[in-house]
Write an enzyme that holds these catalytic residues in place. Structure first.
Site, short mmCIF file in Angstrom:
data_model
loop_
_atom_site.label_atom_id
_atom_site.label_comp_id
_atom_site.label_asym_id
_atom_site.label_seq_id
_atom_site.Cartn_x
_atom_site.Cartn_y
_atom_site.Cartn_z
N GLU A 45 0.82 -1.22 0.00
CA GLU A 45 0.00 0.00 0.00
C GLU A 45 0.86 1.27 0.00
O GLU A 45 1.82 1.38 0.77
CB GLU A 45 -0.90 -0.02 1.24
CG GLU A 45 -1.80 1.18 1.41
CD GLU A 45 -2.66 1.08 2.65
OE1 GLU A 45 -3.61 1.87 2.76
OE2 GLU A 45 -2.39 0.21 3.51
N LYS A 114 -8.95 3.09 -2.53
CA LYS A 114 -9.33 2.52 -1.24
C LYS A 114 -10.71 3.03 -0.83
O LYS A 114 -10.97 4.24 -0.86
CB LYS A 114 -8.27 2.88 -0.19
CG LYS A 114 -8.39 2.13 1.13
CD LYS A 114 -7.17 2.42 1.99
CE LYS A 114 -7.17 1.64 3.29
NZ LYS A 114 -5.95 1.91 4.08
N CYS A 150 -5.89 -3.03 1.83
CA CYS A 150 -5.72 -3.06 3.28
C CYS A 150 -7.06 -3.10 4.02
O CYS A 150 -7.70 -4.14 4.11
CB CYS A 150 -4.85 -1.88 3.74
SG CYS A 150 -4.15 -2.09 5.40
#
Length: 553
Positions: A45, A114, A150
């Site tokens: 990430e 994200k 994540c």
């Protein structure tokens, strides 16, 4: 449609803000993946920026340079080598995203943003990033791959959306910091998402220290039947190539390396070494200096420093006063010798007497108390800071979490320093780690084998030695009692009545709670240190300094 895919997982150690250096790492990793015949290489990430970039990512110049680095990397994919999935901040119109970019054929082919931005504990992503839309999979060389980022797998909706829109497997880039129980949590989380979606999952995490955070790597691949195909090492950089085959029931990753994952004291010790090493190296200090008192805390910090940096980069200084015992002098010297570090003795009698004389008239007709004791500690702090300034080495401070919690430390004295490796370790854990290190040679450390902390340092009663025959238990309850109460208050936020039900004296619990609250102002001025628990001081536990609340039940 392809039936085989070779994916390289790049478990690497980026540096926040070093866009040029992170790009160079990515280019070199891609070159290595190409030699191994990989079709795709995946990075953690926000790799280009480093994670977490905090408010640095709000600077337009930083956003522009990160984008330019991604484009430069994309251009390299025109060579027909591996495609790339890499994380970077990505600005679109007036929104800034935590993005993963798919690079192939010389261009940025796709991006995914994200969705779930964490806003708890050490995370504050909604402060700097905008939430992305629910994603679909990316077509990567004939395979529809879902790329949840994540936190996106901590909730079912993102993976559910990917499965419903045709994803065939999941690649999850992460910046997931270590704490005592995090590895098991990640594994259980991945299992839940696989059970819900029926898709195999590769979990890629970064390693390395970033300020107080430390990332352990430990990347892994689970097939759809929940079998462990790959387990990468913790605390080490590596690029591991995984082989995937399309079978009638879906994609399967071939069985590969399954490294053993350290647990307990070993994991904690390695986390602390990694956090200290990267803090010193990434901030370009030539080495460290610390006060070596002959006590357990400074001895453990010295051992950690040698294991992290090598003995040649650690300077230990004993600063004796009239209350320093002969045992402490002997133990400090023996510890320094066992570790092989430079060891100097700088007596503090003259500066302490000088400060005392300077204050004599002002303090006339008052009783001697902790003020005079703190002059000793502050004299030591001044001398150690002078050594740090003169030679450029960073000063390590050595207060454990028990002392930091209870305020059993002197501002501008023993709290002086740039970094505290044991800030998140209670005293009882300090004793355990010292004994563990004597009995084990951890992998990847730079210190010597065998007993590096003399046994007498571990077994003798702890003392600040600021007055004759002083012991820590003159001012604090026994550490096994104190630490249990503190863990209840700090890590678990337990009510006083529940702590009393564990067998603790109510008055003592109230006293410890008060010590915890009134010393908040000290902790705000304390050096950063390696985060090891779920509730470290600084990034996790954020209490007001001015605080009139007490749990009086």
């Amino acid at each position: 449609m392809t039936d085989r895919l070779r994916i390289a997982l790049a478990q690497l150690n980026p540096t926040v803000g070093d866009i040029k250096g992170n790009l160079e790492k990515a280019i070199e990793a891609r070159r290595e993946a190409e030699l191994a015949g990989a079709d795709l290489i995946v990075f953690p990430e926000l790799f280009i920026a480093g994670y977490p970039p905090e408010d640095l990512v709000l600077r337009p110049a930083f956003q522009r340079r990160a984008r330019e680095a991604v484009v430069q990397l994309a251009e390299q994919t025109a060579d027909g080598g591996p495609a790339v999935l890499i994380g970077a901040p990505w600005k679109e119109e007036d929104k800034l995203y935590n993005a993963v970019l798919y690079l192939d054929k010389g261009e940025v082919q796709a991006h995914r943003y994200k969705v779930r931005l964490p806003n708890y504990g050490v995370f504050d992503e909604p402060r700097v990033f905008d939430e992305g839309p629910l994603p679909g999979p990316i077509d990567i060389r004939g395979v529809r791959i879902g790329v949840p980022i994540c936190e996106d797998i901590w909730y079912p909706d993102v993976v559910e959306c990917l499965e419903e829109t045709g994803a065939e497997l999941l690649l999850v880039p992460n910046g997931s910091p270590y704490d005592f129980d995090k590895f098991d949590s990640r594994m259980q989380l991945a299992i839940r998402r696989i059970q819900e979606s029926g898709l195999p999952l590769a979990y890629l995490n970064q390693i390395g220290g970033q300020d107080e955070l430390v990332f352990d790597g430990g990347s892994f691949v689970l097939n759809a039947d929940l079998s462990l195909a790959v387990q990468m090492r913790t605390w080490e950089q590596e690029i591991l190539v995984t082989d995937w085959v399309r079978e009638p029931h879906g994609w399967v990753c071939a069985k590969g390396e399954c490294a053993e994952v350290p647990e307990g004291d070993e994991a904690i010790y390695l986390a602390t070494v990694r956090g200290l090493r990267d803090y010193v190296k990434k901030n370009h200090f030539p080495g460290v200096v610390l006060g070596l008192s002959g006590g357990i805390d400074s001895a453990l910090v010295a051992a950690l420093a040698v294991d992290a940096l090598g003995a040649e980069n650690v300077h230990c200084v004993m600063l004796p006063y009239r209350y320093t015992s002969s045992e402490s002098l002997e133990d400090a010297e023996a510890c320094a010798k066992a570790l092989g570090v430079r060891y100097d003795i700088v007596p503090i009698e003259e500066p302490v007497v000088g400060f005392t004389n300077a204050l004599e008239k002002m303090f006339e007709n008052t009783q001697s108390d902790t003020t005079e004791e703190n002059i000793q500690s502050r004299s030591r702090g001044l001398i150690l800071m002078a050594i740090s300034n003169k030679f450029g080495s960073m000063l390590l401070t050595t207060g454990n979490k028990s002392e930091v919690s209870a305020g059993y430390a002197t501002l501008y004295g023993d709290m002086n320093g740039g970094f505290n490796p044991i800030k998140d370790l209670y005293k009882s854990r300090v004793f355990k780690l010292a004994a563990w290190r004597n009995a084990h040679m951890p992998k990847g450390v730079l210190g010597p084998e065998g007993e590096v902390i003399p046994e007498r340092i571990i077994t003798k009663p702890p003392s600040a030695e600021l007055r004759p025959d002083q012991k820590d238990e003159d001012s604090l309850p026994p550490y096994e009692v104190l630490d249990d109460i503190l863990e209840c208050l700090v890590e678990h936020e337990m009510p006083v009545r529940d702590i009393v039900d564990r067998g603790h004296d109510r008055a003592l619990v109230h006293r410890v709670e008060n010590l915890l609250f009134v010393s908040e102002y000290k902790r705000r001025q304390a050096a950063p240190g390696v985060k090891l628990s779920s509730r470290n001081f600084g990034r996790d536990r954020r209490y007001p300094i001015t605080n009139g609340f007490r749990d009086v039940d």
